[in-house]
Enzyme design. Structure first.
Site, PDB file in Angstrom:
ATOM      1  N   CYS A  86      26.253  10.033  -9.096  1.00  0.00           N
ATOM      2  CA  CYS A  86      27.083  10.202  -7.911  1.00  0.00           C
ATOM      3  C   CYS A  86      26.440  11.036  -6.814  1.00  0.00           C
ATOM      4  CB  CYS A  86      28.424  10.797  -8.292  1.00  0.00           C
ATOM      5  SG  CYS A  86      29.210   9.835  -9.599  1.00  0.00           S
ATOM      6  N   HIS A 333      34.962   6.317  -3.267  1.00  0.00           N
ATOM      7  CA  HIS A 333      33.722   6.789  -3.899  1.00  0.00           C
ATOM      8  C   HIS A 333      32.749   5.658  -4.197  1.00  0.00           C
ATOM      9  CE1 HIS A 333      30.986   9.189  -6.120  1.00  0.00           C
ATOM     10  NE2 HIS A 333      31.528   9.095  -7.324  1.00  0.00           N
TER      11      HIS A 333
END
Lengths: 383, 143
Positions: A86, A333
Site C-alpha cells: 500500500c 484505496h
C-alpha cells in the site's frame, strides 16, 4: 544534499473506471498517464523535462509504469517499477527525492496507478498453506484490532467515528470516491455487514481505481518559487523482530514497529516534532488503524487516540487536522496510487488550495503511510 | 497415512510431527535459538531476533491460550474451502511462541481472549486427485 521542491502534483479521481452503470472505462495506463499529465500542467513543465521516473502499481502486472509514460513521450529515460504493497507510490517519492537531493538528477517523477480487481483484495503476501487454512487480509487486520482494543479500551464506536469523520471530509474532496456522498453515522457503520469481527464493511476503505503523480525538482528548476513546498524529511522502515507481515506485533512489544522507526527518522531529519505540524495524514486501510497510527507517530500517548477523536481533536477545525481529504476510508484505496494521494492533499493544503477542506495558515505537514511487508514511510513537507 | 483408501497430505511438510508412535499425539514443530532462546513457528533456518545461524527443532506444547481472534464472515477468495463463518486467531503457547491458527469448537460470538485451546490436525479439503489435505487448528477446551 540539496533542498528538493515539489513542482507539481496530479490526481485522477478515485472511482470505478469499469465502464459499468454509465461510468467511463479507463485502462490502468490511461489513469497513470492522466495523473502525470495533470502534474506536468501544474508544474508548468513538459514530459521532456522529466529525467527519471519511479512508477508504482500493486496489481497491474508487468511494467505498468512504462505503459503509462509511453503514452506521453519516449525519450528513453530510466523508469523504475515499484511495488511495496500500500505504500508503493510513496516509495517512489522517496527514490525521486533522493535522486534530486543527491544531485543525480534535477527533475524526477514519482507516480502510482491502480485498478483493483473487485471483491476482497487477494492476499499474495502469504504462502498457499496459510491461504488454504483461511488466512485473509481483513481477518489479519481484525486479529490485530481486537488486540489493540484489549490493550487500550478502544471500542467499536471509536472505530466507527473514524469512518464518520473521514466521510465528512471526503464529501468535500472532488478527487475522493465518496465526493458528494451522504454523511455517515456511527449507527450506520455499526449496523453494516461484518467482514471479520470486529471489522465491519463501513470500517474498510472503498475498493477504487485511480492514479497520482508528483514531480520533484531542485529549486532552480521550479518555474515559480511562489508558495514553494519542499520535502523536509523522507523516511522508510521495515519490521523489526516481533511483527508479522502486516506489521502487527505478536511478541511482547520490545522492538519499535516500522511506523515508529520511520517517524523517529522523519523527526530527526526534519528537526520538527509532532507538535509543530499543522496538518497530517496517517494511514488507515481499516478505520481502527487511524487510532494506533496517530499514537505510533507520536501525536498522542498510547491508548489516548480514541478519547481525542471523540473530542474532535483530529477534525479539520480541531487541534491536529488529520486526513482532511477523507483518508483511505473517504478517498478510496487504489493501493498503488494511495501514497502520493496522501502527499497531494498535504501539498494542496500548504499551498492554500484545499478549498472547503483548507486548514487556515498550514505551513508544515506530516505524512505517514504503511504497507504490507510490513513497511512504513514518513514524510515532512514545509512551505 | 491412508484412510478410506485416500492419501492424507499435510498442507505443508514440517509444520507438525508425523513419525510418531500410535499413542503419541502430533505436536507443532518450531525452531528454538540456542543463543537467545526465542522460539519460532514455523521453523526458520536462522534466528531473526539475534541472527544466530543455527537453530534447533522444538516440539511445541499442544495446549495454549487464545491471545486474539476474529470471526471471518466473508469467504476468502480462491484457496480456502472450509465453512464460513469461521474463526482465526493467535494462540499463546508455554514455549513463549504465538502461533497463528484456525480456531474450532466455538459458536460465533463465543470466543474470548484467554480461553484454553488444544492442537488438532484435521482434513481441510481434497485436492484434484481426491487426496485429503490436512491442516492444523486449535480446538476450544470446554470448561
Amino acid at each position: 544534499m540539496r533542498e528538493v521542491a515539489i513542482a507539481g502534483m496530479g490526481l485522477v479521481k478515485f472511482d470505478k473506471y469499469d465502464g459499468q452503470k454509465g461510468r467511463p472505462y479507463k485502462e490502468i495506463y490511461e489513469l497513470g498517464a492522466e495523473a502525470i499529465t495533470k502534474a506536468l500542467k501544474y508544474a508548468d513543465m513538459e514530459w521532456k523535462d522529466i529525467q527519471v521516473a519511479y512508477g508504482a502499481s500493486m496489481f497491474g502486472g508487468l511494467a505498468v509504469p512504462n505503459q503509462c509514460t509511453s503514452r506521453l513521450g519516449m525519450p528513453g529515460i530510466p523508469i523504475t517499477t515499484l511495488e511495496g504493497a500500500c505504500s508503493s507510490s510513496q516509495q517512489g517519492l522517496r527514490q525521486a527525492y533522493h535522486d534530486v537531493a543527491n544531485g543525480l538528477y534535477d527533475v524526477a517523477l514519482a507516480f502510482g496507478t491502480e485498478k483493483i480487481p473487485p471483491g476482497l483484495i487477494a492476499d499474495t503476501l502469504s504462502p498457499v498453506w496459510m491461504l488454504m487454512m483461511g488466512f485473509n487480509l481483513p481477518g489479519a487486520y481484525a486479529i490485530g484490532t481486537r488486540r489493540y482494543m484489549e490493550e487500550t479500551g478502544a471500542t467499536e464506536e471509536d472505530m466507527a467515528r473514524v469512518a464518520v469523520m473521514e466521510r465528512k471530509n471526503a464529501i468535500m474532496n472532488p478527487n475522493a470516491f465518496w465526493y458528494q456522498a451522504p454523511e455517515l453515522t456511527v449507527e450506520e457503520v455499526l449496523g453494516s455487514r461484518m467482514v471479520a469481527s470486529p471489522i465491519r464493511f463501513l470500517m474498510a476503505c472503498a475498493n477504487a481505481n485511480g492514479a497520482s503523480a508528483a514531480i520533484v525538482c531542485s529549486k532552480d528548476k521550479l518555474k515559480s518559487k511562489a508558495k514553494m513546498v519542499t520535502i523536509a524529511a523522507s523516511a522508510h522502515a521495515t519490521a523489526t523482530y516481533g511483527y508479522n507481515n502486516l506489521g502487527f506485533h505478536f511478541r511482547e512489544k520490545v522492538n519499535p514497529n516500522p511506523t515508529e522507526i520511520a517517524c523517529k527518522q522523519a523527526w530527526e531529519m526534519s528537526g520538527y516534532g509532532p507538535e509543530d505540524m499543522d496538518v497530517i495524514q496517517v494511514y488507515e486501510a481499516m478505520s481502527p488503524a487511524f487510532l494506533w497510527d496517530v499514537e505510533d507517530c507520536g501525536f498522542c500517548k498510547p491508548g489516548e487516540a480514541a478519547k481525542l477523536l471523540r473530542e474532535g481533536y483530529f477534525e479539520i477545525g480541531g487541534k491536529m487536522p488529520a486526513n482532511t481529504d477523507g483518508g483511505l476510508m473517504g478517498r478510496g484505496h487504489p493501493t498503488g496510487a494511495t501514497g502520493l494521494a496522501q502527499i497531494a492533499e498535504l501539498f494542496f493544503q500548504l499551498r492554500g488550495e484545499a478549498g472547503p477542506r483548507q486548514v487556515p495558515g498550514a505551513k508544515i505537514a506530516f505524512n505517514h503511510c504503511s504497507g504490507g511487508g510490513p513497511n512504513a514511510l514518513c514524510h515532512v513537507l514545509k512551505r | 497415512m491412508t484412510t478410506n483408501g485416500k492419501k492424507q497430505i499435510p498442507c505443508r511438510d514440517g509444520l507438525w510431527s508425523t513419525r510418531i508412535s500410535p499413542d503419541e499425539k502430533p505436536q507443532l514443530i518450531g525452531s528454538k535459538c540456542p543463543h537467545c532462546g526465542e522460539v519460532f513457528f514455523p521453523v526458520n533456518p536462522v534466528c531473526v531476533n539475534c541472527q544466530n545461524q543455527t537453530m534447533n527443532d522444538i516440539k511445541i506444547s499442544r495446549r495454549g491460550k487464545i491471545w486474539s481472534f476474529t470471526t471471518v464472515m466473508l469467504p476468502p477468495p480462491q484457496w480456502y474451502k472450509g465453512p464460513v463463518p469461521f474463526h482465526l486467531g493467535y494462540v499463546e503457547l508455554p514455549e513463549g511462541v504465538r502461533v497463528w491458527t484456525r480456531l474450532l469448537g466455538a459458536e460465533a460470538g463465543g470466543l474470548k481472549i484467554g480461553q484454553e485451546v488444544e492442537l488438532d490436525i484435521d482434513v481441510m479439503q481434497e485436492d484434484a486427485e481426491g487426496n485429503e489435505i490436512l491442516g492444523y487448528c486449535f480446538v476450544l477446551l470446554q470448561e
